[in-house]
Design a protein around this motif. Sequence first.
Motif, mmCIF file in Angstrom:
data_model
loop_
_atom_site.group_PDB
_atom_site.id
_atom_site.type_symbol
_atom_site.label_atom_id
_atom_site.label_comp_id
_atom_site.label_asym_id
_atom_site.label_seq_id
_atom_site.Cartn_x
_atom_site.Cartn_y
_atom_site.Cartn_z
ATOM 1 N N PRO A 1 -18.299 -29.385 24.221
ATOM 2 C CA PRO A 1 -18.794 -28.656 23.057
ATOM 3 C C PRO A 1 -18.777 -27.160 23.318
ATOM 4 N N VAL A 2 -18.124 -26.425 22.441
ATOM 5 C CA VAL A 2 -18.012 -24.990 22.647
ATOM 6 C C VAL A 2 -19.383 -24.342 22.674
ATOM 7 N N SER A 3 -20.315 -24.858 21.889
ATOM 8 C CA SER A 3 -21.649 -24.271 21.842
ATOM 9 C C SER A 3 -22.398 -24.413 23.160
ATOM 10 N N ALA A 4 -21.860 -25.220 24.087
ATOM 11 C CA ALA A 4 -22.508 -25.356 25.393
ATOM 12 C C ALA A 4 -22.236 -24.146 26.285
ATOM 13 N N ILE A 5 -21.274 -23.299 25.877
ATOM 14 C CA ILE A 5 -20.954 -22.119 26.665
ATOM 15 C C ILE A 5 -21.872 -20.995 26.241
ATOM 16 N N GLN A 6 -22.664 -20.497 27.175
ATOM 17 C CA GLN A 6 -23.675 -19.499 26.829
ATOM 18 C C GLN A 6 -23.733 -18.412 27.891
ATOM 19 N N VAL A 7 -23.963 -17.194 27.444
ATOM 20 C CA VAL A 7 -24.156 -16.051 28.335
ATOM 21 C C VAL A 7 -25.516 -15.440 28.025
ATOM 22 N N ASN A 8 -26.323 -15.247 29.052
ATOM 23 C CA ASN A 8 -27.603 -14.573 28.889
ATOM 24 C C ASN A 8 -27.470 -13.140 29.380
ATOM 25 N N LEU A 9 -27.842 -12.190 28.538
ATOM 26 C CA LEU A 9 -27.830 -10.776 28.905
ATOM 27 C C LEU A 9 -29.274 -10.326 29.007
ATOM 28 N N PHE A 10 -29.641 -9.862 30.195
ATOM 29 C CA PHE A 10 -31.055 -9.616 30.466
ATOM 30 C C PHE A 10 -31.154 -8.451 31.444
ATOM 31 N N GLY A 11 -31.324 -7.242 30.896
ATOM 32 C CA GLY A 11 -31.439 -6.086 31.779
ATOM 33 C C GLY A 11 -30.777 -4.857 31.196
ATOM 34 N N THR A 12 -30.407 -3.923 32.080
ATOM 35 C CA THR A 12 -29.810 -2.651 31.704
ATOM 36 C C THR A 12 -28.326 -2.676 32.037
ATOM 37 N N TYR A 13 -27.480 -2.265 31.084
ATOM 38 C CA TYR A 13 -26.035 -2.414 31.237
ATOM 39 C C TYR A 13 -25.303 -1.106 30.959
#
Length: 239
Positions: free
Chosen positions: A128-140
Amino acid sequence: MSSEGNTLLPEPDLPQANDGVLDLGSLNGDPVRVHVSAYPERNPGDRITLTMARQEPYLELTRYAYLQDPGQDQDTKIYEVRVEPLWALLSGQYEVFYMITSRTGNASASAPKSVSITDTPEQPPSAPVSAIQVNLFGTYLPGLVGSWMVPEDYTFTPNNGLLAQSLASYSVEQASTPNTILSFYKNEEMDPFAQLASDGSGTNWTTKNQAETDFARGDLISIKLDGTDNAKLFLAVAL
């Protein structure tokens, strides 16, 4: 972090490898874990760029990690970068190395570590494509902030587009920088197929400029931060 001279940072460590061999079949589906030793002069927003490169035939995978607040983790001895999916790491001899890039653009590279990768699992027939996830948490920093490989052929449309969940609901201090734009790219194409924009409070994200796009299994989706220095990002993104 110092960039004086040509001194290399220590080589990375692959704790799952034995005698220079990393047997992917023994990981039971867990990601490859690469450890980077803590280094002097760490700062929030420092980026660790990890590269795993095979020479014959050539294959290169790059993954990223960001330091959040080194002032709060002075006792930290290592930082961990995870590499997946495992099926993308074809068996062979690899050189594994990393680069540390500060928010001001200073960069230092590590010595390479050789590892032989064996028993690559087969690419799953579908996921399932929706199983691919990226968490962005911080300063970039502006530029690339995340990427993943597409697990199956599919067509991206505005109706089944991006899913974004702000993490600000868990803490008032976790609001993203207001009016920030994240752009999503297929492989090396010049134009994004979708964008996310934070509102004036930094607590909500909306999609924009979504274009129907065909993806094949193994295509790379990249997320880039557009032009905002030291942007705070607190959100989860999925397709």
